[in-house]
Design an enzyme around this catalytic site. Sequence first.
Site, mmCIF file in Angstrom:
data_model
loop_
_atom_site.group_PDB
_atom_site.id
_atom_site.type_symbol
_atom_site.label_atom_id
_atom_site.label_comp_id
_atom_site.label_asym_id
_atom_site.label_seq_id
_atom_site.Cartn_x
_atom_site.Cartn_y
_atom_site.Cartn_z
ATOM 1 C CG ASP A 16 3.800 13.086 -2.737
ATOM 2 O OD1 ASP A 16 3.588 11.751 -3.412
ATOM 3 O OD2 ASP A 16 4.727 13.175 -1.897
ATOM 4 C CB SER A 17 1.357 9.840 -0.214
ATOM 5 O OG SER A 17 2.501 9.802 -0.296
ATOM 6 C CE1 TYR A 62 -1.640 8.428 1.070
ATOM 7 C CE2 TYR A 62 -2.018 8.097 -1.389
ATOM 8 C CZ TYR A 62 -2.360 8.801 -0.107
ATOM 9 O OH TYR A 62 -3.652 9.663 -0.046
ATOM 10 C CB CYS A 71 2.539 10.115 -5.306
ATOM 11 S SG CYS A 71 2.376 8.682 -4.152
ATOM 12 C CB THR A 110 2.860 4.885 -3.643
ATOM 13 O OG1 THR A 110 4.245 4.381 -3.246
ATOM 14 C CG2 THR A 110 1.736 3.576 -3.183
ATOM 15 C CD GLU A 126 7.498 11.928 4.461
ATOM 16 O OE1 GLU A 126 6.705 11.229 5.705
ATOM 17 O OE2 GLU A 126 6.880 12.209 3.416
ATOM 18 C CB CYS A 156 10.441 7.067 -4.311
ATOM 19 S SG CYS A 156 9.573 7.963 -2.853
ATOM 20 C CG HIS A 164 9.841 11.168 -0.036
ATOM 21 N ND1 HIS A 164 8.536 11.090 -0.580
ATOM 22 C CD2 HIS A 164 9.621 11.798 1.114
ATOM 23 C CE1 HIS A 164 7.679 11.392 0.268
ATOM 24 N NE2 HIS A 164 8.319 11.852 1.340
#
Length: 279
Positions: free
Chosen positions: A12-13, A44, A75, A77, A160, A194, A196
């Site tokens: 993942d980014s 990303y 991820c 993206t 984040e 996503c 997250h």
Amino acid sequence: MNNKVSSIGVFDSGFGGLTVFKSIAQKLPQYNYIYLGDNARSPYGDHSFETVYQYTLECVEWLFAQGCPLVILACNTASAKALRSIQQLDLPKKYPNNRVLGVIRPTAEVIGNFTKTQNIGVMGTRGTINSNSYPIEISRFFPTLKVHQQSCPMWVPIIENGEHLGDGADFFVKEYVQELLQKSADIDCILLACTHYPLLIPKIEQQLPENIQVLSQGEIVANSLANYLQRHTEIESKLAKHSKKTFYTSGDIATFNAHASVFLGEEIKTQKMNSALLP
């Protein structure tokens, strides 16, 4: 069997892919895993297709070099902007025996089973939404399904920065959810596109009527991977089964460890990715 050629790579980014990793490791605890977060270059979501492809390919190749014949792009993206190019251009030429899978197709294959109205919402980063990957992929499996998309550019930064439980997140959760619901009164299922976003589920559900179901991808991707390994014994036979989990980041180790405990619900010890090991 050499352990270096036997792990499942999960990429993942940043931190979000840990929600998918957690579900995969719970579903398939017997395998060895290497998780890589490219935190030094995240997020990303707003990067161009070309940049995301370049970054993702570099990290996939790094995981190949660590002995991962199978890499999961945990991820959205990267799955939207890089997966197809890697599968069609890079694997046949340079890594014909390796495989890279994403999170979009497994979700698209089952999403229609969760809606009665045939109207679903998809909430994701600007990059994922602008790619139109979900409407395109979903239409292959559920042609009559209507997909209503909503980009949520503030959600990843909120998470984040550890603000997802605070009152400050409420404004942006309410704003994006209301914008999505205004697109159709018939939405009865919302996909969090996503990795997250599962951390925001309690706040998201507060903004929704009870008849709307919220879906995260972890369990869906884990079930799809289990099925994939059953069907592809040529890959499964390469995988060591010592239940070993190793974590790497391209960013700051202390920061990664602190955030990872939030996403995984357990403390981990991360190692620094040595970019010099890239092929």
